[in-house]
Design a protein around this motif. Structure first.
Motif, PDB file in Angstrom:
ATOM      1  N   GLN A  10     -17.083 -10.572  -1.731  1.00  0.00           N
ATOM      2  CA  GLN A  10     -16.302  -9.750  -2.641  1.00  0.00           C
ATOM      3  C   GLN A  10     -14.954  -9.443  -2.011  1.00  0.00           C
ATOM      4  O   GLN A  10     -14.863  -9.222  -0.803  1.00  0.00           O
ATOM      5  CB  GLN A  10     -17.027  -8.437  -2.966  1.00  0.00           C
ATOM      6  CG  GLN A  10     -18.309  -8.618  -3.774  1.00  0.00           C
ATOM      7  CD  GLN A  10     -18.991  -7.293  -4.057  1.00  0.00           C
ATOM      8  OE1 GLN A  10     -18.716  -6.291  -3.405  1.00  0.00           O
ATOM      9  NE2 GLN A  10     -19.877  -7.295  -5.033  1.00  0.00           N
ATOM     10  N   LEU A  11     -13.916  -9.395  -2.832  1.00  0.00           N
ATOM     11  CA  LEU A  11     -12.572  -9.137  -2.326  1.00  0.00           C
ATOM     12  C   LEU A  11     -12.508  -7.822  -1.563  1.00  0.00           C
ATOM     13  O   LEU A  11     -11.862  -7.726  -0.512  1.00  0.00           O
ATOM     14  CB  LEU A  11     -11.571  -9.116  -3.490  1.00  0.00           C
ATOM     15  CG  LEU A  11     -10.097  -8.920  -3.126  1.00  0.00           C
ATOM     16  CD1 LEU A  11      -9.603 -10.053  -2.240  1.00  0.00           C
ATOM     17  CD2 LEU A  11      -9.247  -8.802  -4.386  1.00  0.00           C
ATOM     18  N   SER A  12     -13.204  -6.810  -2.064  1.00  0.00           N
ATOM     19  CA  SER A  12     -13.145  -5.477  -1.449  1.00  0.00           C
ATOM     20  C   SER A  12     -13.745  -5.454  -0.043  1.00  0.00           C
ATOM     21  O   SER A  12     -13.491  -4.529   0.729  1.00  0.00           O
ATOM     22  CB  SER A  12     -13.870  -4.453  -2.325  1.00  0.00           C
ATOM     23  OG  SER A  12     -15.230  -4.809  -2.499  1.00  0.00           O
ATOM     24  N   ARG A  13     -14.537  -6.471   0.295  1.00  0.00           N
ATOM     25  CA  ARG A  13     -15.165  -6.508   1.619  1.00  0.00           C
ATOM     26  C   ARG A  13     -14.254  -7.130   2.677  1.00  0.00           C
ATOM     27  O   ARG A  13     -14.555  -7.056   3.869  1.00  0.00           O
ATOM     28  CB  ARG A  13     -16.481  -7.288   1.550  1.00  0.00           C
ATOM     29  CG  ARG A  13     -17.568  -6.596   0.719  1.00  0.00           C
ATOM     30  CD  ARG A  13     -18.810  -7.461   0.618  1.00  0.00           C
ATOM     31  NE  ARG A  13     -19.402  -7.720   1.916  1.00  0.00           N
ATOM     32  CZ  ARG A  13     -20.369  -8.610   2.131  1.00  0.00           C
ATOM     33  NH1 ARG A  13     -20.829  -9.331   1.113  1.00  0.00           N
ATOM     34  NH2 ARG A  13     -20.870  -8.790   3.331  1.00  0.00           N
TER      35      ARG A  13
ATOM     36  N   LYS B  92      -8.122  -5.277   4.640  1.00  0.00           N
ATOM     37  CA  LYS B  92      -7.063  -4.952   3.685  1.00  0.00           C
ATOM     38  C   LYS B  92      -5.885  -5.928   3.805  1.00  0.00           C
ATOM     39  O   LYS B  92      -5.327  -6.361   2.797  1.00  0.00           O
ATOM     40  CB  LYS B  92      -6.568  -3.520   3.939  1.00  0.00           C
ATOM     41  CG  LYS B  92      -5.481  -3.044   2.982  1.00  0.00           C
ATOM     42  CD  LYS B  92      -6.017  -2.944   1.572  1.00  0.00           C
ATOM     43  CE  LYS B  92      -5.041  -2.228   0.640  1.00  0.00           C
ATOM     44  NZ  LYS B  92      -3.743  -2.900   0.491  1.00  0.00           N
TER      45      LYS B  92
ATOM     46  N   GLU C 134      -6.703 -10.694  -9.131  1.00  0.00           N
ATOM     47  CA  GLU C 134      -7.978 -10.445  -8.462  1.00  0.00           C
ATOM     48  C   GLU C 134      -9.120 -11.235  -9.096  1.00  0.00           C
ATOM     49  O   GLU C 134     -10.062 -11.630  -8.404  1.00  0.00           O
ATOM     50  CB  GLU C 134      -8.267  -8.950  -8.433  1.00  0.00           C
ATOM     51  CG  GLU C 134      -7.282  -8.201  -7.544  1.00  0.00           C
ATOM     52  CD  GLU C 134      -7.613  -6.736  -7.362  1.00  0.00           C
ATOM     53  OE1 GLU C 134      -8.590  -6.249  -7.983  1.00  0.00           O
ATOM     54  OE2 GLU C 134      -6.883  -6.075  -6.595  1.00  0.00           O
TER      55      GLU C 134
ATOM     56  N   SER D   3       0.816  -1.219   0.000  1.00  0.00           N
ATOM     57  CA  SER D   3       0.000   0.000   0.000  1.00  0.00           C
ATOM     58  C   SER D   3       0.846   1.264   0.000  1.00  0.00           C
ATOM     59  O   SER D   3       0.342   2.345  -0.298  1.00  0.00           O
ATOM     60  CB  SER D   3      -0.935   0.012   1.216  1.00  0.00           C
ATOM     61  OG  SER D   3      -0.186   0.000   2.416  1.00  0.00           O
TER      62      SER D   3
ATOM     63  N   GLN E 298      -2.345  -7.301 -11.452  1.00  0.00           N
ATOM     64  CA  GLN E 298      -3.437  -7.129 -10.484  1.00  0.00           C
ATOM     65  C   GLN E 298      -4.774  -7.663 -10.995  1.00  0.00           C
ATOM     66  O   GLN E 298      -5.489  -8.356 -10.269  1.00  0.00           O
ATOM     67  CB  GLN E 298      -3.581  -5.650 -10.121  1.00  0.00           C
ATOM     68  CG  GLN E 298      -4.683  -5.386  -9.093  1.00  0.00           C
ATOM     69  CD  GLN E 298      -4.737  -3.921  -8.681  1.00  0.00           C
ATOM     70  OE1 GLN E 298      -3.857  -3.133  -9.019  1.00  0.00           O
ATOM     71  NE2 GLN E 298      -5.764  -3.546  -7.961  1.00  0.00           N
TER      72      GLN E 298
ATOM     73  N   GLN F 145      -6.766  -9.147   2.093  1.00  0.00           N
ATOM     74  CA  GLN F 145      -6.725  -8.969   0.632  1.00  0.00           C
ATOM     75  C   GLN F 145      -5.304  -9.105   0.111  1.00  0.00           C
ATOM     76  O   GLN F 145      -5.042  -9.811  -0.870  1.00  0.00           O
ATOM     77  CB  GLN F 145      -7.256  -7.586   0.254  1.00  0.00           C
ATOM     78  CG  GLN F 145      -8.731  -7.355   0.484  1.00  0.00           C
ATOM     79  CD  GLN F 145      -9.159  -5.969   0.036  1.00  0.00           C
ATOM     80  OE1 GLN F 145      -8.708  -5.468  -1.000  1.00  0.00           O
ATOM     81  NE2 GLN F 145     -10.021  -5.324   0.795  1.00  0.00           N
TER      82      GLN F 145
ATOM     83  N   ARG G 108      -3.463 -11.738  -2.436  1.00  0.00           N
ATOM     84  CA  ARG G 108      -2.817 -11.276  -3.674  1.00  0.00           C
ATOM     85  C   ARG G 108      -1.394 -11.821  -3.797  1.00  0.00           C
ATOM     86  O   ARG G 108      -0.979 -12.267  -4.871  1.00  0.00           O
ATOM     87  CB  ARG G 108      -2.798  -9.746  -3.712  1.00  0.00           C
ATOM     88  CG  ARG G 108      -4.169  -9.101  -3.913  1.00  0.00           C
ATOM     89  CD  ARG G 108      -4.046  -7.589  -4.040  1.00  0.00           C
ATOM     90  NE  ARG G 108      -5.344  -6.965  -4.254  1.00  0.00           N
ATOM     91  CZ  ARG G 108      -6.007  -6.261  -3.339  1.00  0.00           C
ATOM     92  NH1 ARG G 108      -5.462  -6.077  -2.135  1.00  0.00           N
ATOM     93  NH2 ARG G 108      -7.184  -5.736  -3.608  1.00  0.00           N
TER      94      ARG G 108
END
Length: 208
Positions: A146-149, A152, A135, A20, A131, A155, A159
């Protein structure tokens, strides 16, 4: 004397914590030195420590308000005890993160620093470059989610593991085991069990 550290295990940690923070690609990424990777990791952990301690402080304040309520009831006392317990758990989590920060210099000294840097950059670069494919692979293994849920940190653990499976010729079993170790260190019990389940579904799909 402490045992020599596995460079790739430290690389995975640096990549996880630096994803990040380090956004550069190509030549710029290759110019990133080990000190920058460590600084990125420390910044990520410091932010997590600060956020966790703020949450713990909030829980203590809420508990204090309940106990000082003019109409203190047994239910208030019980809920206040729960809040204090949660605050203590959060504080312990922050202390664990702090221990990781302190631990970094020694672990780097006990590993091949060249290998640590090279593989950490390879992981970060692969996750950024591929990416979309990474994903999509993770998304196909998520059931009603969902991955976004996800948190971090979870996730990014996924990845990194999938990037190793798809693009870095790491045996699936090794990638899964290393991801579980990262999740145990940086996530929680629910997180590492979830990571394990998703990655095993990924390997099943790749085997088809």
């Amino acid at each position: 004397m402490p045992p020599r550290q596995q460079p790739r295990r430290i690389s995975r940690e640096l990549a996880l914590l630096g994803l990040s923070q380090i956004k550069s690609h190509g030549d710029k990424l290759e110019q990133t030195d080990l000190n920058e990777l460590v600084l990125a990791a420390v910044r990520t952990l410091t932010a997590e420590i600060r956020e966790t301690l703020e949450s713990a402080s909030g829980e203590v304040s809420r508990a204090d308000e309940r106990l000082l309520s003019s109409d203190t009831r047994a239910t208030n006392v019980k809920s206040a005890q729960t809040m204090v317990r949660e605050a203590l758990e959060l504080t312990q989590s922050a202390i664990n993160r702090l221990a990781i920060v302190i631990d970094f210099p020694e672990r780097l000294q006990l590993a091949s620093q060249y290998e640590v840097r090279q593989y950490a950059l390879e992981l970060i670069g692969t996750v950024h470059r591929r990416q979309k494919e990474i994903e999509q692979t993770i998304g196909s293994a998520l059931i009603d989610w969902q991955l976004s849920r996800l948190a971090k940190i979870d996730q990014d653990i996924l990845r990194i593991a999938v990037s190793e499976m798809l693009f870095l010729d790491i045996p699936h079993k090794v990638a899964i085991n290393e991801a579980i170790e990262l999740a145990k260190r940086y996530s929680d019990e629910e997180g590492y069990r979830f990571v394990n389940g998703v990655l095993r579904r990924v390997t099943d799909q790749l085997a088809v």
